[in-house]
Motif scaffolding. Structure first.
Motif, PDB file in Angstrom:
ATOM      1  N   ALA A 291      36.564  21.501  41.294  1.00 42.25           N
ATOM      2  CA  ALA A 291      36.343  23.012  41.795  1.00 42.25           C
ATOM      3  C   ALA A 291      35.119  22.949  42.967  1.00 42.25           C
ATOM      4  O   ALA A 291      35.247  23.532  43.828  1.00 42.25           O
ATOM      5  N   GLU A 292      34.240  22.306  42.777  1.00 47.75           N
ATOM      6  CA  GLU A 292      33.034  22.200  43.541  1.00 47.75           C
ATOM      7  C   GLU A 292      33.392  21.371  44.869  1.00 47.75           C
ATOM      8  O   GLU A 292      33.036  21.936  46.081  1.00 47.75           O
ATOM      9  N   LEU A 293      34.075  20.221  44.922  1.00 42.22           N
ATOM     10  CA  LEU A 293      34.346  19.378  46.179  1.00 42.22           C
ATOM     11  C   LEU A 293      35.424  20.154  46.839  1.00 42.22           C
ATOM     12  O   LEU A 293      35.289  20.132  48.094  1.00 42.22           O
ATOM     13  N   ALA A 294      36.433  20.940  46.243  1.00 40.38           N
ATOM     14  CA  ALA A 294      37.374  21.477  47.024  1.00 40.38           C
ATOM     15  C   ALA A 294      36.793  22.807  47.882  1.00 40.38           C
ATOM     16  O   ALA A 294      37.102  23.153  48.898  1.00 40.38           O
TER      17      ALA A 294
ATOM     18  N   ARG B 290      40.623  29.643  49.922  1.00 39.29           N
ATOM     19  CA  ARG B 290      40.071  29.930  48.414  1.00 39.29           C
ATOM     20  C   ARG B 290      41.114  29.595  47.502  1.00 39.29           C
ATOM     21  O   ARG B 290      40.983  29.024  46.546  1.00 39.29           O
ATOM     22  N   ARG B 291      42.536  30.046  47.949  1.00 39.30           N
ATOM     23  CA  ARG B 291      43.554  30.028  47.339  1.00 39.30           C
ATOM     24  C   ARG B 291      43.956  28.259  46.917  1.00 39.30           C
ATOM     25  O   ARG B 291      44.334  27.851  45.995  1.00 39.30           O
ATOM     26  N   GLY B 292      43.554  27.771  47.945  1.00 43.49           N
ATOM     27  CA  GLY B 292      44.142  26.155  47.927  1.00 43.49           C
ATOM     28  C   GLY B 292      42.859  25.470  47.239  1.00 43.49           C
ATOM     29  O   GLY B 292      43.158  24.528  46.315  1.00 43.49           O
ATOM     30  N   ALA B 293      41.824  26.012  47.088  1.00 43.83           N
ATOM     31  CA  ALA B 293      40.566  25.343  46.438  1.00 43.83           C
ATOM     32  C   ALA B 293      40.799  25.759  44.758  1.00 43.83           C
ATOM     33  O   ALA B 293      40.741  24.744  44.075  1.00 43.83           O
TER      34      ALA B 293
ATOM     35  N   LEU C 142      44.113  26.289  43.550  1.00 43.63           N
ATOM     36  CA  LEU C 142      45.141  25.427  43.239  1.00 43.63           C
ATOM     37  C   LEU C 142      44.954  23.927  43.062  1.00 43.63           C
ATOM     38  O   LEU C 142      45.060  23.170  42.246  1.00 43.63           O
ATOM     39  N   ALA C 143      43.787  23.597  43.805  1.00 39.60           N
ATOM     40  CA  ALA C 143      43.322  22.065  43.656  1.00 39.60           C
ATOM     41  C   ALA C 143      42.779  21.728  42.313  1.00 39.60           C
ATOM     42  O   ALA C 143      43.143  20.920  41.434  1.00 39.60           O
ATOM     43  N   ARG C 144      42.002  22.880  41.782  1.00 36.98           N
ATOM     44  CA  ARG C 144      41.604  22.727  40.317  1.00 36.98           C
ATOM     45  C   ARG C 144      42.505  22.878  39.271  1.00 36.98           C
ATOM     46  O   ARG C 144      42.648  21.982  38.269  1.00 36.98           O
ATOM     47  N   LEU C 145      43.629  23.819  39.245  1.00 36.09           N
ATOM     48  CA  LEU C 145      44.530  24.035  38.489  1.00 36.09           C
ATOM     49  C   LEU C 145      45.436  22.731  38.381  1.00 36.09           C
ATOM     50  O   LEU C 145      45.834  22.418  37.503  1.00 36.09           O
ATOM     51  N   LEU C 146      45.691  22.197  39.686  1.00 30.01           N
ATOM     52  CA  LEU C 146      46.543  21.060  39.607  1.00 30.01           C
ATOM     53  C   LEU C 146      46.016  19.653  39.020  1.00 30.01           C
ATOM     54  O   LEU C 146      46.755  18.836  38.294  1.00 30.01           O
ATOM     55  N   ALA C 147      44.749  19.722  39.397  1.00 30.34           N
ATOM     56  CA  ALA C 147      44.191  18.419  38.643  1.00 30.34           C
ATOM     57  C   ALA C 147      44.025  18.487  37.246  1.00 30.34           C
ATOM     58  O   ALA C 147      44.321  17.425  36.658  1.00 30.34           O
TER      59      ALA C 147
END
Length: 149
Positions: free
Chosen positions: A55-58, A23-26, A28-33
């Motif tokens: 957010a949805e895809l991650a 969940r943390r990786g997902a 982080l993906a949103r924040l990095l994007a």
């Protein structure tokens, strides 16, 4: 380990990041994007749509594509002159459809899941899913903005 890595031969405007399938990786993906798109001068409208799609895809990669010990990959390819962004999320599971739910229980009248790709369909101009060798898949979504927006 989470480090942004340039791809060899990748077009300018490409960002790739391996993230833990958690969940943390997902998150982080949103924040990095969002950070990456803002730093490249993407429009607020495109950035907001991309934030929701990532957010949805991650989240799907973490929930449905998780293989123990394997990460998922986020790739953003921004072409600002065309007003086009391609989002790719690759995971380690090759099955394209979610696993069927048990049928021995009553259906939930207010399910908390199952709407993610409907949201992606509404926000993206196009999306698809392709194999990611050797055994995974990549979900790609393309978002565009009107010229001059």
């Amino acid at each position: 380990m989470n480090h942004a890595t340039p791809q060899v031969g990748a077009p300018v405007g490409t960002f790739t990041q391996l993230l833990s399938s958690t969940r943390r990786g997902a998150r982080l993906a949103r924040l990095l994007a969002v950070t990456e798109l803002r730093s490249r001068g993407a429009s607020q409208e495109l950035t907001e749509r991309a934030e929701l799609v990532v957010a949805e895809l991650a989240a799907n990669a973490v929930l449905h594509g998780h293989v123990p010990g394997r990460c998922f990959r986020l790739t953003l390819v921004l072409d600002p002159t065309a007003g086009r962004l391609r989002i790719e999320v690759s995971d380690a599971r090759g099955d394209f459809l979610p696993l069927p739910r048990p049928t021995d229980t009553a259906p939930d009248p207010l399910p908390t899941g199952g709407r993610g790709l409907t949201l992606v369909t509404a926000l993206a101009d196009h999306w698809d899913c392709v194999p990611y060798p050797p055994s995974g898949k990549t979900v790609r979504a393309v978002l565009t903005t009107p010229v001059g927006a």
